[in-house]
Design an enzyme around this catalytic site. Structure first.
Site, short mmCIF file in Angstrom:
data_model
loop_
_atom_site.label_atom_id
_atom_site.label_comp_id
_atom_site.label_asym_id
_atom_site.label_seq_id
_atom_site.Cartn_x
_atom_site.Cartn_y
_atom_site.Cartn_z
N HIS A 1 -9.97 6.63 -1.62
CA HIS A 1 -9.94 5.96 -0.31
C HIS A 1 -10.95 4.81 -0.23
O HIS A 1 -11.44 4.46 0.84
CB HIS A 1 -10.20 6.96 0.83
CG HIS A 1 -9.10 7.95 1.02
ND1 HIS A 1 -9.34 9.31 1.12
CD2 HIS A 1 -7.75 7.81 1.09
CE1 HIS A 1 -8.19 9.95 1.26
NE2 HIS A 1 -7.21 9.06 1.24
N GLU B 1 -6.75 -1.17 5.36
CA GLU B 1 -6.71 -1.31 3.91
C GLU B 1 -5.95 -2.57 3.49
O GLU B 1 -6.28 -3.20 2.48
CB GLU B 1 -6.05 -0.08 3.29
CG GLU B 1 -6.88 1.19 3.46
CD GLU B 1 -6.12 2.45 3.10
OE1 GLU B 1 -6.69 3.30 2.40
OE2 GLU B 1 -4.96 2.58 3.53
N ARG C 1 -2.36 -1.77 -3.73
CA ARG C 1 -3.31 -0.66 -3.77
C ARG C 1 -2.95 0.23 -4.95
O ARG C 1 -1.81 0.65 -5.12
CB ARG C 1 -3.22 0.15 -2.48
CG ARG C 1 -4.11 1.40 -2.50
CD ARG C 1 -3.71 2.36 -1.40
NE ARG C 1 -4.51 3.57 -1.41
CZ ARG C 1 -4.10 4.73 -0.92
NH1 ARG C 1 -2.89 4.84 -0.39
NH2 ARG C 1 -4.87 5.79 -0.96
N ARG D 1 -1.98 18.91 0.01
CA ARG D 1 -2.89 19.18 -1.11
C ARG D 1 -3.93 20.21 -0.71
O ARG D 1 -4.37 20.26 0.43
CB ARG D 1 -3.57 17.89 -1.56
CG ARG D 1 -2.68 16.98 -2.37
CD ARG D 1 -3.30 15.61 -2.56
NE ARG D 1 -2.95 14.69 -1.48
CZ ARG D 1 -3.51 13.51 -1.29
NH1 ARG D 1 -4.47 13.11 -2.09
NH2 ARG D 1 -3.13 12.75 -0.28
N ASN E 1 0.87 -1.18 0.00
CA ASN E 1 0.00 0.00 0.00
C ASN E 1 0.90 1.23 0.00
O ASN E 1 1.34 1.69 1.05
CB ASN E 1 -0.91 -0.03 1.23
CG ASN E 1 -1.83 1.17 1.32
OD1 ASN E 1 -1.72 2.14 0.56
ND2 ASN E 1 -2.77 1.13 2.26
#
Length: 408
Positions: free
Chosen positions: A191, A393, A103, A251, A8
């Site tokens: 996500h 995840e 991922r 960001r 990931n």
């Protein structure tokens, strides 16, 4: 013994896990639940002065290593991946990695399910890199490194955008001529692996809430929110790229497109300079002039640090209101992600003055819901239940890859 490796690769970290799979019984392993990982860990602080590799395993005590900064020949992510692979070679030399699950942030219009990676798929994912420049190149670097290291393994791509692909048209489009939508200029949402895990956790632990109207706040260096109805995503704060919505570590989040036109036409910004500004130099880091790390900002006495956090909190409140409107009300709010799970003060500030929506938070419960301990942080009589749920995840990556292998 065959092994499953998950990778990931995020904007500032790489998480991984390694799980042993019983030979010849992948189907039963999937039905009975995955065993605990043999090892899991992450490289954090990529892009900083010194990244750190942290690993926990069933046969070794917890280890931490400081990695050197990126050199002229390899990026920080490439060095981090090399460090992870080197640890595997040194500590599990007799084991064979047969399945690798990656991922991948952006799957575009073509990928709504996990997929076996081959040359044509890899080429399509490379073409999507401009839509996720902070993530996709690192995802692809992880794929290439794993393909080189484990040439016989099945490589699987799992997409963050896939969970949102059933959005209604009004949550999927921009007010542009229809030809752009048909060409793939859409609001994808991201996500998705995290949201899929939380949706399933709700189904298992809080089934009544799962059937209701839920906002999940995945707050970390990358941050977004997702509106769930019956466990299905119907709206998200992120759009065409992972820039939109909430302000993040580096960001900008939501911004008037007129600002971008102004910077291009009046200030002489090139597309490359604008990309660097929006992805790397904005958000909490840009506003504070100090750091993208919420922990540092909370400890700082500089007014700019406080202002950056004020803006982050205000935008979170605003997005909760907007997604509640998309849902037609709210039954539960779930915090997850690095900030959502651990930043007690940020959660408390977000929840302040949300009584109008039915939230009555419990400060004491909130203070204890950290360091992997989830649970409710709203009072018993609160009309809207507020939860902290740790996401996983890597678990979703592992299960998606196993399901694809079993289907093959």
């Amino acid at each position: 013994m065959p092994l499953l490796l998950t990778l990931n690769a995020g904007s500032s970290s790489i998480k991984f896990s390694l799980t042993a799979l019983p030979e010849g019984s992948l189907g039963s392993a999937l039905q009975g639940g995955l065993p605990a990982p043999l090892a899991h860990g992450q490289v954090s602080g990529i892009g900083g002065a010194a990244a750190r590799l942290s690993i926990e395993s069933s046969t070794h005590s917890k280890q931490q290593h400081t990695l050197p900064g990126a050199d002229a020949t390899r990026s920080g992510h490439e060095q981090a991946l090399a460090a992870v692979l080197h640890w595997l070679e040194q500590n599990l030399p007799e084991q064979k990695v047969e399945l690798v699950s990656h991922r991948v942030v952006h799957g575009g219009v073509h990928y709504a399910q996990p997929v076996r990676i081959d040359a044509p798929v890899l080429a399509q994912l490379e073409a999507l890199a401009p839509l996720a420049p902070l993530h996709q190149p690192h995802n692809l670097a992880g794929i290439r490194s794993a393909m080189a290291a484990f040439g016989q393994a099945l490589q699987v791509a799992c997409f963050d955008t896939a969970f949102h692909r059933q959005h209604p048209f009004v949550a999927d489009t921009f007010a542009l001529p229809r030809r752009f939508y048909d060409a793939g200029v859409r609001r994808y949402g991201f996500h998705g692996l995290s949201y899929a895990y939380i949706a399933r956790a709700l189904q298992q632990q809080w089934p009544a809430l799962h059937q209701g109207r839920v906002i999940v706040a995945h707050l970390g260096n990358g941050a977004s929110m997702c509106a769930l109805r019956h466990g299905v995503s119907i709206d998200s704060s992120m759009g065409f790229t992972a820039l939109d919505g909430l302000p993040m570590g580096t960001r900008c989040g939501q911004i008037d497109p007129g600002v971008l036109l102004y910077l291009l036409t009046e200030k002489g910004y090139s597309p490359a300079q604008l990309t660097e500004l929006l992805y790397q130099q904005s958000g909490l880091k840009g506003m504070s002039g100090l750091s993208n790390d919420v922990r540092e900002l909370l400890q700082s006495a500089q007014p700019e640090a406080a202002q950056a956090l004020d803006y982050f909190v205000a935008r979170c409140k605003r997005e909760i209101g907007a997604l509640s409107a998309s849902l037609g009300g709210l039954d539960a709010l779930v915090f997850t992600g690095g900030i959502g799970e651990n930043a007690v003060a940020i959660r408390e500030r977000i929840l302040q003055e949300l009584g109008w929506i039915g939230i009555d938070s419990d400060a004491q419960a909130n203070a204890h819901a950290c360091a992997g301990r989830g649970g409710p942080i709203s009072r018993a009589g609160s009309r809207v239940t507020v939860l902290v749920l740790p996401t996983d995840e890597e678990r979703m990556l592992a299960e998606h890859a196993l399901a694809l292998w079993q289907a093959d």
